[in-house]
Design a protein around this motif. Structure first.
Motif, PDB file in Angstrom:
ATOM      1  N   SER A 133       0.843  -1.197   0.000  1.00  0.00           N
ATOM      2  CA  SER A 133       0.000   0.000   0.000  1.00  0.00           C
ATOM      3  C   SER A 133       0.879   1.248   0.000  1.00  0.00           C
ATOM      4  N   PHE A 134       0.250   2.396  -0.240  1.00  0.00           N
ATOM      5  CA  PHE A 134       1.029   3.631  -0.257  1.00  0.00           C
ATOM      6  C   PHE A 134       1.587   3.958   1.129  1.00  0.00           C
ATOM      7  N   GLU A 135       0.871   3.540   2.205  1.00  0.00           N
ATOM      8  CA  GLU A 135       1.383   3.786   3.552  1.00  0.00           C
ATOM      9  C   GLU A 135       2.666   2.996   3.804  1.00  0.00           C
ATOM     10  N   ALA A 136       2.673   1.737   3.386  1.00  0.00           N
ATOM     11  CA  ALA A 136       3.859   0.896   3.567  1.00  0.00           C
ATOM     12  C   ALA A 136       5.023   1.423   2.736  1.00  0.00           C
ATOM     13  N   LEU A 137       4.714   1.883   1.531  1.00  0.00           N
ATOM     14  CA  LEU A 137       5.745   2.463   0.671  1.00  0.00           C
ATOM     15  C   LEU A 137       6.315   3.724   1.316  1.00  0.00           C
ATOM     16  N   ARG A 138       5.444   4.567   1.826  1.00  0.00           N
ATOM     17  CA  ARG A 138       5.889   5.824   2.447  1.00  0.00           C
ATOM     18  C   ARG A 138       6.815   5.569   3.629  1.00  0.00           C
ATOM     19  N   LYS A 139       6.466   4.597   4.469  1.00  0.00           N
ATOM     20  CA  LYS A 139       7.284   4.288   5.644  1.00  0.00           C
ATOM     21  C   LYS A 139       8.701   3.904   5.241  1.00  0.00           C
ATOM     22  N   GLY A 143       5.550  -4.833  14.042  1.00  0.00           N
ATOM     23  CA  GLY A 143       5.894  -3.470  14.432  1.00  0.00           C
ATOM     24  C   GLY A 143       6.358  -2.703  13.216  1.00  0.00           C
ATOM     25  N   LEU A 144       7.180  -1.701  13.439  1.00  0.00           N
ATOM     26  CA  LEU A 144       7.711  -0.941  12.323  1.00  0.00           C
ATOM     27  C   LEU A 144       8.653  -1.803  11.497  1.00  0.00           C
ATOM     28  N   PRO A 145       8.632  -1.654  10.150  1.00  0.00           N
ATOM     29  CA  PRO A 145       9.571  -2.434   9.325  1.00  0.00           C
ATOM     30  C   PRO A 145      11.015  -2.090   9.657  1.00  0.00           C
ATOM     31  N   LYS A 146      11.870  -3.109   9.671  1.00  0.00           N
ATOM     32  CA  LYS A 146      13.282  -2.916  10.007  1.00  0.00           C
ATOM     33  C   LYS A 146      14.126  -3.076   8.746  1.00  0.00           C
ATOM     34  N   GLY A 147      15.015  -2.139   8.497  1.00  0.00           N
ATOM     35  CA  GLY A 147      15.856  -2.184   7.315  1.00  0.00           C
ATOM     36  C   GLY A 147      17.138  -2.964   7.562  1.00  0.00           C
ATOM     37  N   LEU A 148      17.307  -4.061   6.854  1.00  0.00           N
ATOM     38  CA  LEU A 148      18.514  -4.888   6.969  1.00  0.00           C
ATOM     39  C   LEU A 148      19.497  -4.454   5.894  1.00  0.00           C
ATOM     40  N   VAL A 149      20.693  -4.049   6.301  1.00  0.00           N
ATOM     41  CA  VAL A 149      21.698  -3.552   5.362  1.00  0.00           C
ATOM     42  C   VAL A 149      22.631  -4.684   4.942  1.00  0.00           C
ATOM     43  N   HIS A 150      22.750  -4.907   3.635  1.00  0.00           N
ATOM     44  CA  HIS A 150      23.662  -5.911   3.090  1.00  0.00           C
ATOM     45  C   HIS A 150      24.849  -5.199   2.443  1.00  0.00           C
ATOM     46  N   THR A 151      26.038  -5.693   2.730  1.00  0.00           N
ATOM     47  CA  THR A 151      27.244  -5.065   2.189  1.00  0.00           C
ATOM     48  C   THR A 151      27.631  -5.677   0.842  1.00  0.00           C
ATOM     49  N   THR A 152      28.447  -4.943   0.099  1.00  0.00           N
ATOM     50  CA  THR A 152      28.825  -5.352  -1.259  1.00  0.00           C
ATOM     51  C   THR A 152      29.561  -6.688  -1.266  1.00  0.00           C
ATOM     52  N   GLY A 153      30.661  -6.770  -0.547  1.00  0.00           N
ATOM     53  CA  GLY A 153      31.451  -8.001  -0.547  1.00  0.00           C
ATOM     54  C   GLY A 153      30.740  -9.158   0.123  1.00  0.00           C
TER      55      GLY A 153
END
Length: 220
Positions: A97-103, A197-207
């Motif tokens: 949804s647009f709300e999920a996209l906005r977050k 809860g709030l979506p959590k952003g998992l960061v993946h590194t290049t190598g």
């Protein structure tokens, strides 16, 4: 220890003489729509133009780009284009949804959004550009929007902000030198569903990501 994900996926295969081999096959859910095939050389050409387009839109190394597309060739091209210039991409499920996209846009402070006019889904059509427009009403970090014409539907285009994918790619130089990235430089952010809860952003590194993919491929 410097590398670039797009070079590992494309350039090295072209340099090794595999440029005319098929790198990507895309098939639609609609049996009447012909499949698309991209050789490594063709895919590299698209990625270089897309990378130059992002630079023309103001994207620089370390900036975030949100990709709100279905499983279309432009999704893979967009990810590789971001990697080529050192931008961090965040793929957002095309059915959200647009709300999920906005977050998710707001959380990573994205500068550019890549989306499409509409998204065929079974016998329905998802108005993705309309959802994107609604999401951006509360996401001031987005400066420019790239719009892939999937169905060719007439959609609202905001002057000075929105531009069609094909038009933008035609307007830039065809070659784009890749950024040299460190192994621990972020490659992409992948958000959890947010169901707890709030979506959590998992960061993946290049190598790290390239190593895990190569190792998984070897095992499979």
């Amino acid at each position: 220890g410097m590398l670039n994900a797009s070079v590992n996926c494309l350039d090295r295969h072209v340099a090794a003489g595999h440029g005319e081999e098929v790198a990507l096959i895309w098939e639609s859910n609609d049996p009447e729509e012909a499949p698309k095939r991209f050789t490594y050389r063709e895919l590299l050409a698209q990625v270089e133009r897309a990378a130059n387009t992002l630079r023309a839109l103001g994207v620089r190394r370390g900036d975030r780009v949100c990709i709100y597309l279905q499983m279309v060739p432009e999704a893979a091209i967009s990810m590789l284009a971001c990697a080529r210039i050192g931008a961090i991409h965040s793929v957002i499920f095309g059915g959200y949804s647009f709300e999920a996209l906005r977050k998710r846009i707001s959380d990573c402070d994205a500068k550019v959004l890549i989306t499409q006019d509409e998204g065929p889904r079974g016998d329905k059509v998802v108005p993705m550009k309309r959802s994107a427009d609604a999401a951006l009403e509360g996401a001031p970090s987005i400066e420019r929007v790239l719009v892939v014409q999937r169905t060719g539907a007439d959609v609202s285009m905001q002057s000075g902000r929105d531009v069609f994918w094909d038009v933008a790619l035609e307007a830039v130089e065809p070659h784009c030198a890749p950024e040299e990235m460190q192994a621990e430089d972020p490659l992409f952010i992948l958000y959890t569903s947010g169901s707890t809860g709030l979506p959590k952003g998992l960061v993946h590194t290049t190598g790290g990501y390239l190593t895990s993919v190569a190792f998984t491929h070897e095992l499979v």
